[in-house]
Motif scaffolding. Structure first.
Motif, short mmCIF file in Angstrom:
data_model
loop_
_atom_site.label_atom_id
_atom_site.label_comp_id
_atom_site.label_asym_id
_atom_site.label_seq_id
_atom_site.Cartn_x
_atom_site.Cartn_y
_atom_site.Cartn_z
N VAL A 53 0.66 -1.18 0.06
CA VAL A 53 -0.12 0.08 -0.06
C VAL A 53 0.97 1.11 0.01
CG1 VAL A 53 -1.52 1.26 1.38
CG2 VAL A 53 -1.93 -0.89 0.95
N GLY A 54 1.84 1.33 0.73
CA GLY A 54 2.79 2.45 0.71
C GLY A 54 3.57 2.55 -0.43
N ALA A 55 3.79 1.39 -1.02
CA ALA A 55 4.58 1.51 -2.42
C ALA A 55 3.64 2.03 -3.34
CB ALA A 55 5.15 0.15 -2.77
N ALA B 104 9.34 13.01 2.71
CA ALA B 104 8.41 13.43 3.59
C ALA B 104 7.10 12.25 3.65
CB ALA B 104 7.94 14.62 3.25
N TRP B 105 6.67 12.11 2.44
CA TRP B 105 5.58 11.00 2.26
C TRP B 105 5.84 9.83 2.87
CZ3 TRP B 105 0.36 11.33 1.46
CH2 TRP B 105 -0.10 12.51 0.70
N TYR C 244 3.83 8.01 5.93
CA TYR C 244 3.21 6.77 5.74
C TYR C 244 3.76 5.68 6.79
CZ TYR C 244 1.27 2.28 4.23
OH TYR C 244 0.65 1.27 4.27
N GLY C 245 5.02 5.72 6.96
CA GLY C 245 5.65 5.06 7.86
C GLY C 245 5.22 4.90 9.36
N SER D 100 2.62 2.33 11.08
CA SER D 100 3.10 1.72 12.35
C SER D 100 2.18 1.73 13.51
CB SER D 100 4.49 2.33 12.61
OG SER D 100 4.39 3.66 13.22
N VAL D 101 1.39 3.12 13.48
CA VAL D 101 0.48 3.09 14.41
C VAL D 101 -0.75 2.08 14.18
CG1 VAL D 101 -1.56 4.74 15.10
CG2 VAL D 101 0.95 5.48 14.88
#
Length: 140
Positions: free
Chosen positions: A94-96, A117-118, A122-123, A127-128
């Motif tokens: 999803v992040g990619a 920054a993005w 996202y990281g 993680s949350v």
């Protein structure tokens, strides 16, 4: 995240909003290309899903300067996603797909600083969400 990174994410997202439908289509197309195993998790209309994606991003991006205001919503979203079949390993593609979509939509404005920054945003958010999804339900 630094204040500069937050400004970069918010400023670049403002450029995505006018092309939101296209961006959502790009995002899901890329996601299903790199992680075809997640496609069955999406049962509804993808146009509606795309609007939800952009609306959620708008809330998160808008709340980056006040993280405590968005963390509970992110945690609740993660718990809902578990019910849809989302697993920890789904967060990386999803992040990619998100970064790829931003690169396509922003073109030259997707500088290395904007990308970092993005990626950091996202990281942090993922993680949350992963922690909330993995945590046992609290008993009230």
């Amino acid at each position: 995240m630094t204040p500069t990174q937050i400004d970069l994410v918010q400023g670049s997202f403002a450029k995505v909003v006018p092309i939101a439908d296209t961006a959502a289509g790009l995002f899901y197309g890329r996601l299903f290309e790199i992680a075809p195993e997640v496609k069955p998790l999406f049962k509804g209309d993808m146009t509606t899903q795309g609007k939800k994606l952009i609306a959620t991003l708008a809330v998160v991006v808008g709340g980056l300067k006040d993280l405590p205001s968005i963390v509970p919503a992110a945690q609740n979203l993660a718990r809902k996603h578990v019910g849809y079949g989302v697993k920890t390993e789904h967060y990386a593609p999803v992040g990619a797909a998100l970064l790829w979509t931003l690169e396509q939509g922003l073109g030259e404005a997707f500088t290395p600083e904007v990308k970092t920054a993005w990626a950091d945003a996202y990281g942090l958010l993922s993680s949350v969400m992963i922690a909330a999804a993995d945590a046992p339900e609290s008993v009230a």
